[in-house]
Design a protein around this motif. Structure first.
Motif, PDB file in Angstrom:
ATOM      1  N   ALA A 146      -8.030  -3.520  -1.964  1.00 38.18           N
ATOM      2  CA  ALA A 146      -8.688  -4.131  -3.118  1.00 38.18           C
ATOM      3  C   ALA A 146      -8.036  -3.682  -4.427  1.00 38.18           C
ATOM      4  O   ALA A 146      -7.949  -4.452  -5.391  1.00 38.18           O
ATOM      5  CB  ALA A 146     -10.177  -3.757  -3.123  1.00 38.18           C
ATOM      6  N   GLU A 147      -7.544  -2.450  -4.439  1.00 34.17           N
ATOM      7  CA  GLU A 147      -6.973  -1.920  -5.677  1.00 34.17           C
ATOM      8  C   GLU A 147      -5.638  -2.561  -6.027  1.00 34.17           C
ATOM      9  O   GLU A 147      -5.248  -2.620  -7.192  1.00 34.17           O
ATOM     10  CB  GLU A 147      -6.797  -0.406  -5.552  1.00 34.17           C
ATOM     11  CG  GLU A 147      -6.590   0.290  -6.881  1.00 34.17           C
ATOM     12  CD  GLU A 147      -6.668   1.797  -6.754  1.00 34.17           C
ATOM     13  OE1 GLU A 147      -6.218   2.466  -7.687  1.00 34.17           O
ATOM     14  OE2 GLU A 147      -7.169   2.284  -5.727  1.00 34.17           O
ATOM     15  N   ILE A 148      -4.899  -3.022  -5.002  1.00 34.70           N
ATOM     16  CA  ILE A 148      -3.589  -3.626  -5.296  1.00 34.70           C
ATOM     17  C   ILE A 148      -3.639  -5.149  -5.298  1.00 34.70           C
ATOM     18  O   ILE A 148      -2.624  -5.814  -5.492  1.00 34.70           O
ATOM     19  CB  ILE A 148      -2.520  -3.166  -4.286  1.00 34.70           C
ATOM     20  CG1 ILE A 148      -2.882  -3.602  -2.871  1.00 34.70           C
ATOM     21  CG2 ILE A 148      -2.314  -1.678  -4.366  1.00 34.70           C
ATOM     22  CD1 ILE A 148      -1.775  -3.346  -1.865  1.00 34.70           C
ATOM     23  N   LEU A 172       0.831  -1.204   0.000  1.00 36.63           N
ATOM     24  CA  LEU A 172       0.000   0.000   0.000  1.00 36.63           C
ATOM     25  C   LEU A 172       0.869   1.259   0.000  1.00 36.63           C
ATOM     26  O   LEU A 172       0.629   2.209  -0.756  1.00 36.63           O
ATOM     27  CB  LEU A 172      -0.923   0.003   1.220  1.00 36.63           C
ATOM     28  CG  LEU A 172      -2.265  -0.716   1.078  1.00 36.63           C
ATOM     29  CD1 LEU A 172      -2.991  -0.747   2.420  1.00 36.63           C
ATOM     30  CD2 LEU A 172      -3.147  -0.036   0.031  1.00 36.63           C
ATOM     31  N   ILE A 173       1.909   1.271   0.867  1.00 35.93           N
ATOM     32  CA  ILE A 173       2.799   2.441   0.936  1.00 35.93           C
ATOM     33  C   ILE A 173       3.522   2.632  -0.394  1.00 35.93           C
ATOM     34  O   ILE A 173       3.563   3.743  -0.946  1.00 35.93           O
ATOM     35  CB  ILE A 173       3.830   2.273   2.078  1.00 35.93           C
ATOM     36  CG1 ILE A 173       3.124   2.294   3.435  1.00 35.93           C
ATOM     37  CG2 ILE A 173       4.881   3.368   2.015  1.00 35.93           C
ATOM     38  CD1 ILE A 173       4.054   2.060   4.612  1.00 35.93           C
ATOM     39  N   ILE A 174       4.084   1.551  -0.917  1.00 36.62           N
ATOM     40  CA  ILE A 174       4.870   1.659  -2.156  1.00 36.62           C
ATOM     41  C   ILE A 174       4.001   2.101  -3.324  1.00 36.62           C
ATOM     42  O   ILE A 174       4.417   2.927  -4.149  1.00 36.62           O
ATOM     43  CB  ILE A 174       5.566   0.318  -2.454  1.00 36.62           C
ATOM     44  CG1 ILE A 174       6.633   0.048  -1.390  1.00 36.62           C
ATOM     45  CG2 ILE A 174       6.180   0.313  -3.853  1.00 36.62           C
ATOM     46  CD1 ILE A 174       7.266  -1.321  -1.471  1.00 36.62           C
ATOM     47  N   HIS A 183      -3.810   9.695   1.759  1.00 36.43           N
ATOM     48  CA  HIS A 183      -4.065   9.023   0.478  1.00 36.43           C
ATOM     49  C   HIS A 183      -4.443   7.541   0.605  1.00 36.43           C
ATOM     50  O   HIS A 183      -4.951   6.964  -0.348  1.00 36.43           O
ATOM     51  CB  HIS A 183      -2.816   9.139  -0.394  1.00 36.43           C
ATOM     52  CG  HIS A 183      -3.004   8.643  -1.793  1.00 36.43           C
ATOM     53  ND1 HIS A 183      -3.913   9.204  -2.665  1.00 36.43           N
ATOM     54  CD2 HIS A 183      -2.413   7.631  -2.481  1.00 36.43           C
ATOM     55  CE1 HIS A 183      -3.877   8.560  -3.808  1.00 36.43           C
ATOM     56  NE2 HIS A 183      -2.989   7.603  -3.730  1.00 36.43           N
ATOM     57  N   VAL A 184      -4.197   6.921   1.754  1.00 40.70           N
ATOM     58  CA  VAL A 184      -4.427   5.480   1.887  1.00 40.70           C
ATOM     59  C   VAL A 184      -5.632   5.217   2.789  1.00 40.70           C
ATOM     60  O   VAL A 184      -5.817   5.876   3.816  1.00 40.70           O
ATOM     61  CB  VAL A 184      -3.174   4.793   2.473  1.00 40.70           C
ATOM     62  CG1 VAL A 184      -3.460   3.325   2.765  1.00 40.70           C
ATOM     63  CG2 VAL A 184      -2.004   4.917   1.500  1.00 40.70           C
ATOM     64  N   GLU A 185      -6.436   4.227   2.386  1.00 42.51           N
ATOM     65  CA  GLU A 185      -7.586   3.836   3.201  1.00 42.51           C
ATOM     66  C   GLU A 185      -7.292   2.476   3.848  1.00 42.51           C
ATOM     67  O   GLU A 185      -7.487   1.427   3.225  1.00 42.51           O
ATOM     68  CB  GLU A 185      -8.848   3.759   2.326  1.00 42.51           C
ATOM     69  CG  GLU A 185     -10.112   3.553   3.152  1.00 42.51           C
ATOM     70  CD  GLU A 185     -11.367   3.672   2.292  1.00 42.51           C
ATOM     71  OE1 GLU A 185     -11.515   4.708   1.607  1.00 42.51           O
ATOM     72  OE2 GLU A 185     -12.172   2.721   2.285  1.00 42.51           O
ATOM     73  N   HIS A 186      -6.735   2.543   5.049  1.00 41.23           N
ATOM     74  CA  HIS A 186      -6.398   1.320   5.789  1.00 41.23           C
ATOM     75  C   HIS A 186      -6.243   1.733   7.254  1.00 41.23           C
ATOM     76  O   HIS A 186      -5.266   2.407   7.615  1.00 41.23           O
ATOM     77  CB  HIS A 186      -5.105   0.696   5.257  1.00 41.23           C
ATOM     78  CG  HIS A 186      -4.810  -0.662   5.804  1.00 41.23           C
ATOM     79  ND1 HIS A 186      -4.414  -0.889   7.104  1.00 41.23           N
ATOM     80  CD2 HIS A 186      -4.865  -1.890   5.224  1.00 41.23           C
ATOM     81  CE1 HIS A 186      -4.215  -2.178   7.302  1.00 41.23           C
ATOM     82  NE2 HIS A 186      -4.507  -2.807   6.165  1.00 41.23           N
ATOM     83  N   GLU A 187      -7.179   1.339   8.088  1.00 44.96           N
ATOM     84  CA  GLU A 187      -7.263   1.875   9.449  1.00 44.96           C
ATOM     85  C   GLU A 187      -5.965   1.717  10.249  1.00 44.96           C
ATOM     86  O   GLU A 187      -5.455   2.682  10.827  1.00 44.96           O
ATOM     87  CB  GLU A 187      -8.416   1.199  10.194  1.00 44.96           C
ATOM     88  CG  GLU A 187      -8.636   1.779  11.591  1.00 44.96           C
ATOM     89  CD  GLU A 187      -9.825   1.137  12.289  1.00 44.96           C
ATOM     90  OE1 GLU A 187     -10.557   0.364  11.631  1.00 44.96           O
ATOM     91  OE2 GLU A 187     -10.009   1.399  13.484  1.00 44.96           O
ATOM     92  N   ALA A 206      -8.221  11.525  -6.412  1.00 46.64           N
ATOM     93  CA  ALA A 206      -9.666  11.648  -6.205  1.00 46.64           C
ATOM     94  C   ALA A 206     -10.208  10.496  -5.369  1.00 46.64           C
ATOM     95  O   ALA A 206     -11.196  10.636  -4.643  1.00 46.64           O
ATOM     96  CB  ALA A 206     -10.377  11.704  -7.559  1.00 46.64           C
ATOM     97  N   LYS A 207      -9.540   9.355  -5.458  1.00 48.13           N
ATOM     98  CA  LYS A 207     -10.002   8.176  -4.721  1.00 48.13           C
ATOM     99  C   LYS A 207      -8.841   7.608  -3.918  1.00 48.13           C
ATOM    100  O   LYS A 207      -7.725   7.479  -4.424  1.00 48.13           O
ATOM    101  CB  LYS A 207     -10.504   7.120  -5.711  1.00 48.13           C
ATOM    102  CG  LYS A 207     -11.084   5.892  -5.054  1.00 48.13           C
ATOM    103  CD  LYS A 207     -11.518   4.898  -6.134  1.00 48.13           C
ATOM    104  CE  LYS A 207     -12.007   3.604  -5.491  1.00 48.13           C
ATOM    105  NZ  LYS A 207     -12.348   2.604  -6.542  1.00 48.13           N
ATOM    106  N   LYS A 208      -9.092   7.287  -2.641  1.00 44.39           N
ATOM    107  CA  LYS A 208      -8.029   6.754  -1.789  1.00 44.39           C
ATOM    108  C   LYS A 208      -7.613   5.357  -2.234  1.00 44.39           C
ATOM    109  O   LYS A 208      -8.421   4.594  -2.762  1.00 44.39           O
ATOM    110  CB  LYS A 208      -8.485   6.725  -0.334  1.00 44.39           C
ATOM    111  CG  LYS A 208      -8.527   8.099   0.334  1.00 44.39           C
ATOM    112  CD  LYS A 208      -8.630   7.961   1.831  1.00 44.39           C
ATOM    113  CE  LYS A 208      -8.450   9.310   2.517  1.00 44.39           C
ATOM    114  NZ  LYS A 208      -8.319   9.187   3.963  1.00 44.39           N
TER     115      LYS A 208
END
Length: 378
Positions: free
Chosen positions: A367-369, A50-52, A196-200, A361-363
């Motif tokens: 799921a995206e990666i 996620l970070i990368i 920018h990241v959506e991960h609690e 526009a979207k975090k």
């Protein structure tokens, strides 16, 4: 209209333009800062990716801005470019090498059957974010502490040490400057992850990382500020062009240019507020306060080094070989032509801002990666 400006005005204008680009690059080093967080803030491969991938969306922008900064200095102040790259080439080669392995890492980390393995490329990214930024800070520090070079009548440079620029990292002020930039980049990187990241869980640790890295940065910042207001500086006699040492030169510059003092204090205050908003107030917008603050601090640093009759690239070996924005610049004709070209820069910046807005526009989510497009991820 631009052609009617005095050469000295154009020289000051182009130092300002180069300073703006350099300050924007400092803000964009949040990419490098984020890369150094993958081994300290992420607790799983998923969080590391996620970070990368968050940083991967912006790494080319940072790289391009660095090239633009170098290009602006080359075109506007070619003697500085020739002197520094011709003499201190080892430090510049190492800096460029860390950016090359960064580019390779984003390209090959997730390639199937890569020989070195993903972890090797993650270490490369960490080297770029730490060693690369440390050396850049040390190089900028020489604007205030000087370098060991001399120029002959034909402007051919002779470097007085066999280390060709690497010795800069051993100077306490330069080292503190480099370490401050490393922790500043980590602060910005942590705030960008929050934004920018959506991960609690990852976001929670990034919030904590922002203020912990601020605590690490503070001793180096205090050392730099105290040194700046107490050290001798490299002054220039505006009538003769002779360079001489002046007690409290940079303090005199701050007092003589109140706007620069406001930029410095306002920028540092903005960065600290960004960290407080991110770490303690639960806000996601801290990166913008941190980013604007970083740009303001960068402008103040470059102004201290270049304006108010100051040699911005001083020589410790031969004071009269020191470079100023007046003796190192291009001709009036070149600066005039470049100024007309620079009128298009706001359009380019507007385009970058538009693309940035679309990309953010979207975090970024897990799921995206891990979806069908995973092969296109970093």
């Amino acid at each position: 209209m631009i052609g009617n400006l005095d050469h000295s005005v154009l020289q000051q204008l182009w130092w300002l333009i180069a300073s703006v680009v350099g300050s924007l690059f400092l803000f964009l080093t949040f990419v490098q800062g984020g890369q150094t967080l993958i081994f300290t803030t992420a607790s799983s491969e998923e969080e590391k990716s996620l970070i990368i991938n968050a940083m991967g969306r912006k790494w080319e922008l940072t790289f391009t801005t660095l090239v633009l900064f170098g290009g602006a200095l080359f075109a506007a102040f070619p003697l500085f470019y020739a002197t520094s790259f011709g003499g201190a080439y080892w430090v510049w080669m190492l800096i460029l090498f860390t950016f090359i392995i960064q580019a390779v890492s984003y390209e090959y980390r997730k390639k199937p059957d890569n020989v070195l393995g993903a972890r090797t490329y993650e270490i490369f990214m960490c080297i770029n974010g730490s060693v690369g930024i440390l050396l850049i800070g040390a190089a900028v520090g020489t604007f205030f502490t000087g370098s060991r070079f001399s120029l002959n009548l034909y402007n051919s440079v002779t470097w007085a040490t066999p280390y060709h620029g690497l010795e800069a990292a051993l100077n306490p002020f330069n080292l503190a400057f480099g370490l401050f930039l490393v922790f500043l980049a980590r602060i910005l990187g942590a705030m960008y992850i929050v934004n920018h990241v959506e991960h609690e869980n990852l976001v929670k640790r990034a919030r904590k990382a922002s203020w912990i890295n601020l605590l690490w940065a503070l001793p180096f910042l205090l050392f730099i500020l105290i040194s700046l207001v107490t050290m001798e500086g490299f002054a220039v006699d505006p009538a003769t062009g002779l360079v001489f040492m002046e007690k409290g030169k940079y303090l005199n510059n701050l007092l003589g240019m109140p706007v620069v003092l406001v930029l410095l204090l306002g920028g540092l205050g903005s960065v600290i507020y960004g960290v407080a908003a991110t770490g303690f107030l639960g806000k996601n917008s801290g990166i913008w306060f941190g980013g604007i603050g970083t740009v303001l601090v960068g402008l103040a640093i470059f102004s201290l080094a270049g304006y108010h009759n100051t040699a911005f690239y001083p020589s410790l070996t031969d004071l009269q070989s020191s470079l100023t924005i007046y003796n190192a610049s291009s001709s009036k004709y070149t600066l005039t032509v470049m100024s007309y070209v620079a009128l298009a820069v706001p359009v380019v910046l507007a385009y970058i801002a538009y693309v940035w807005k679309l990309m953010d526009a979207k975090k970024l989510t897990v799921a995206e990666i891990t979806g069908e497009d995973v092969k296109e991820m970093y």
